[in-house]
Design a protein around this motif. Structure first.
Motif, mmCIF file in Angstrom:
data_model
loop_
_atom_site.group_PDB
_atom_site.id
_atom_site.type_symbol
_atom_site.label_atom_id
_atom_site.label_comp_id
_atom_site.label_asym_id
_atom_site.label_seq_id
_atom_site.Cartn_x
_atom_site.Cartn_y
_atom_site.Cartn_z
ATOM 1 N N THR A 68 0.874 -1.190 0.000
ATOM 2 C CA THR A 68 0.000 0.000 0.000
ATOM 3 C C THR A 68 0.903 1.230 0.000
ATOM 4 N N VAL A 69 0.529 2.219 -0.796
ATOM 5 C CA VAL A 69 1.349 3.429 -0.929
ATOM 6 C C VAL A 69 0.705 4.552 -0.118
ATOM 7 N N GLN A 70 1.540 5.338 0.554
ATOM 8 C CA GLN A 70 1.002 6.471 1.322
ATOM 9 C C GLN A 70 1.849 7.716 1.104
ATOM 10 N N GLY A 71 1.140 8.847 0.900
ATOM 11 C CA GLY A 71 1.824 10.140 0.810
ATOM 12 C C GLY A 71 1.648 10.862 2.142
ATOM 13 N N GLY A 72 0.842 11.899 2.137
ATOM 14 C CA GLY A 72 0.637 12.686 3.356
ATOM 15 C C GLY A 72 -0.457 12.156 4.269
ATOM 16 N N ASN A 73 -1.117 11.071 3.871
ATOM 17 C CA ASN A 73 -2.181 10.449 4.686
ATOM 18 C C ASN A 73 -3.336 11.412 4.960
ATOM 19 N N THR A 74 -3.696 12.214 3.956
ATOM 20 C CA THR A 74 -4.869 13.088 4.119
ATOM 21 C C THR A 74 -6.040 12.631 3.246
ATOM 22 N N GLY A 75 -5.868 11.524 2.556
ATOM 23 C CA GLY A 75 -6.911 11.031 1.644
ATOM 24 C C GLY A 75 -8.207 10.763 2.391
ATOM 25 N N LEU A 76 -9.319 10.919 1.700
ATOM 26 C CA LEU A 76 -10.626 10.819 2.366
ATOM 27 C C LEU A 76 -11.402 9.567 1.982
ATOM 28 N N ALA A 133 -7.336 22.577 1.452
ATOM 29 C CA ALA A 133 -7.217 22.861 2.887
ATOM 30 C C ALA A 133 -6.158 21.971 3.538
ATOM 31 N N SER A 134 -5.843 20.828 2.916
ATOM 32 C CA SER A 134 -4.867 19.903 3.491
ATOM 33 C C SER A 134 -3.450 20.172 3.002
ATOM 34 N N GLU A 135 -3.206 21.342 2.375
ATOM 35 C CA GLU A 135 -1.940 21.540 1.665
ATOM 36 C C GLU A 135 -0.687 21.503 2.546
ATOM 37 N N CYS A 138 -0.600 17.240 2.741
ATOM 38 C CA CYS A 138 -0.705 16.325 1.593
ATOM 39 C C CYS A 138 0.533 16.459 0.706
ATOM 40 N N SER A 139 0.827 15.385 -0.020
ATOM 41 C CA SER A 139 2.045 15.339 -0.834
ATOM 42 C C SER A 139 1.700 15.484 -2.315
ATOM 43 N N ILE A 140 2.691 15.905 -3.078
ATOM 44 C CA ILE A 140 2.479 16.014 -4.531
ATOM 45 C C ILE A 140 2.144 14.643 -5.122
ATOM 46 N N ILE A 204 3.991 3.581 -8.526
ATOM 47 C CA ILE A 204 4.253 4.477 -7.387
ATOM 48 C C ILE A 204 4.929 5.718 -7.949
ATOM 49 N N ILE A 205 4.242 6.844 -7.880
ATOM 50 C CA ILE A 205 4.813 8.094 -8.405
ATOM 51 C C ILE A 205 5.947 8.506 -7.468
ATOM 52 N N THR A 206 7.148 8.699 -8.044
ATOM 53 C CA THR A 206 8.295 9.064 -7.204
ATOM 54 C C THR A 206 8.708 10.528 -7.406
ATOM 55 N N LEU A 458 0.198 -3.651 -6.336
ATOM 56 C CA LEU A 458 0.180 -2.221 -5.963
ATOM 57 C C LEU A 458 -1.228 -1.801 -5.545
ATOM 58 N N ASN A 459 -1.349 -1.327 -4.325
ATOM 59 C CA ASN A 459 -2.657 -0.914 -3.782
ATOM 60 C C ASN A 459 -3.759 -1.911 -4.186
ATOM 61 N N PRO A 460 -3.583 -3.178 -3.779
ATOM 62 C CA PRO A 460 -4.466 -4.231 -4.320
ATOM 63 C C PRO A 460 -5.940 -4.097 -3.950
#
Ligand code: FAD
Length: 464
Positions: A68-76, A133-135, A138-140, A204-206, A458-460
């Motif tokens: 599982t891939v995680q950026g800033g963990n602000t996803g809803l 609002a999560s800027e 949250c990650s690019i 996975i976007i790097t 990837l994110n199965p």
């Protein structure tokens, strides 16, 4: 399955800083901020380079081990929270690699926060217009994986419109090198655009090559009180003339009341209550007098009977305070109890019809519930939240979520809309997507997924 062998190989392939099994360090990555999802993982990957991401994915691919891939963990919609998979966080992919003011682009790694990108662009005398609002968190990478929207879509489009290309690690551990800065490139399918909005299911976007824009010389914000969403729509048509409009948000009275009542430091800028409000922002690039222009636009709107009252921000602090009234609506709803949320879009002209029909439908399900439609009227994206009634328990109210969702999404379908305008499908809306997506589109998405990630590592559990 995650095996001890996979973990042992990951440990020997990566530097010690690039992984952890420490429960205290892992815990924050497993909690969704609202507490809706709580995850688990046997191993947290914290790669610092694309090469480390590729090495890790290669090992996982060999063992068919899901990630599982995680950026800033602000996803809803829950896509970033693992359920037993290895978790790969992009938090340490946090470098801005390149900036170019002539070509107006910036290449940054996936874990850079949106706010850091905005600030870096600003320091160059340019603008990166994505704004959520999560800027701060949250990650690019997350913004691109979800094709994030936000308040400036009315002028600049969603994240995919702001991107030249991406670099991504694919499911076999190979690296797709799409960090172009070309404004024209017709050499076949734009594969970066295939990865954008795929919610981490295809790669996975790097890193990303982002488009920068001229920084406006000035901007102005106004909160305009109106009678109804219909009036707000007419006002939108009037204020849209030219290319100065950069934000047009709809706020109902209830939303303003929640923010001013339930959160400290916010004030209703009007002396009297009004049923609806439009938060409007304009950007100015030329030598025109912005204050005069805004006033003349609002005078014209008033003459047409579209405006009950208006407040134009006359300082940066007031401008920020007006935006905060809009951005805090969701958070301010928390104290009233459970909320059933929707993030839908319909053609802009159909927003008022959507609101009327959806309100009637949900009030039929739950007589005393509190519908709260708000958000991006300028691009047709409404956040349709429904608060629980006082005379019902949260559990009883949430038990009605499936029926309420069906009613709301039936209206969205009838109006030619989308059940997810900007947050994505994740885990939350998978069953609705299966039922409602165009069958040919759904089949193509599945075919692309099985071509690029045949073992579904990837994110199965996300999207498909
Ligand atoms: C207060 C608040 C306001 C918000 N407002 C908006 C808004 O106006 N508009 C909007 O669109 N969203 C909004 N969001 C939702 C959220 O911020 C966005 O979806 C954001 O783009 C997610 O970025 P992230 O880095 O937090 O991603 P995460 O939450 O970590 O992940 C989201 C999804 O993207 C995947 N992902 C993350 N990084 C990568 C990567 N590098 N490569 C591949 N896949 C990846 C994850 O697996 C997951 O499926 C808001 C959220 C909050 C909490």
């Amino acid at each position: 399955m995650t095996t001890a062998k996979t973990i042992a190989e990951l440990k020997s392939a990566l530097p010690e800083k690039s992984w952890t099994q420490d429960e205290d360090k892992t815990a924050p990555f497993l909690r969704e901020w609202r507490g809706r999802w709580q995850g688990s993982t046997p191993f947290l990957l914290l790669p610092a380079t694309t090469r480390e991401v590729a090495a890790a994915v290669k090992i996982c691919a060999r063992h068919k081990t899901p990630i599982t891939v995680q950026g800033g963990n602000t996803g809803l919609v829950g896509g970033q929270i693992p359920k037993g998979e290895i978790l790969l966080s992009t938090a340490r992919l946090n470098k801005i690699r390149e900036t170019d003011t002539d070509n107006m682009h910036m290449i940054c790694e996936a874990g850079v926060t949106l706010q850091d990108v905005q600030e870096a662009a600003d320091n160059l005398g340019l603008k990166f217009p994505l704004s959520l609002a999560s800027e701060g968190s949250c990650s690019i990478g997350g913004n691109l994986a979800t094709n994030a929207g936000g308040v400036h879509v009315v002028k600049y489009g969603t994240a995919r419109a702001l991107t030249f290309g991406v670099e991504a690690v694919l499911a076999d551990g190979s690296v797709f090198e799409g960090l172009t800065s070309l404004r024209k490139d017709n050499t076949g399918i734009d594969l970066s655009q295939v990865l954008i909005g795929a919610e981490g299911t295809l790669g996975i976007i790097t890193a990303a090559s982002l488009k920068l824009f001229p920084k406006p010389r000035d901007s102005a914000r106004a909160l305009v009180a109106v009678d109804s969403p219909d009036t707000a729509l007419a006002l939108l048509a009037l204020v849209r003339s030219g290319d100065r409009l950069s934000m047009f948000e709809l706020i109902p009275r209830l939303g303003l009341e929640y923010v001013t009542r339930n959160m400290a430091g916010h004030k209703d800028p009007f002396l009297a209550p009004h049923p609806w409000y439009a938060l409007i922002e304009w950007e100015f690039f030329g030598s025109e007098n912005s204050q005069d222009l805004v006033e003349s636009i609002l005078v014209r709107a008033t003459e047409k009977g579209l405006v009950r009252d208006a407040v134009v921000a006359n300082s940066q602090a007031q401008s920020t305070a007006l935006l905060a009234l809009r951005e805090n609506i969701s958070a301010a709803q928390k104290p009233i109890g459970a909320t059933i949320k929707h993030d839908i879009s319909v053609p802009i002209a159909k927003v008022p019809t959507f609101i009327v029909r959806a309100n009637a439908a949900v009030l039929k399900h739950v007589k005393d519930c509190h519908p709260l439609p708000f958000g991006h009227l300028g691009d047709g994206n409404i956040h349709y939240n429904i608060g629980q009634p006082e005379n019902m328990t949260s559990a009883d109210f949430m038990a009605l979520e499936p029926q309420i969702n069906d009613s709301v999404y039936d209206i969205v379908d009838a109006l030619g809309g989308s059940i997810s305008a900007e947050h994505g499908i994740g885990i939350l809306k998978k069953s609705q997507l299966v039922r409602r997506a165009n069958p040919a589109k759904f089949q193509m998405m599945r075919q692309i997924k099985s071509a690029l990630d045949p073992d579904n590592i990837l994110n199965p559990r996300v999207l498909l």
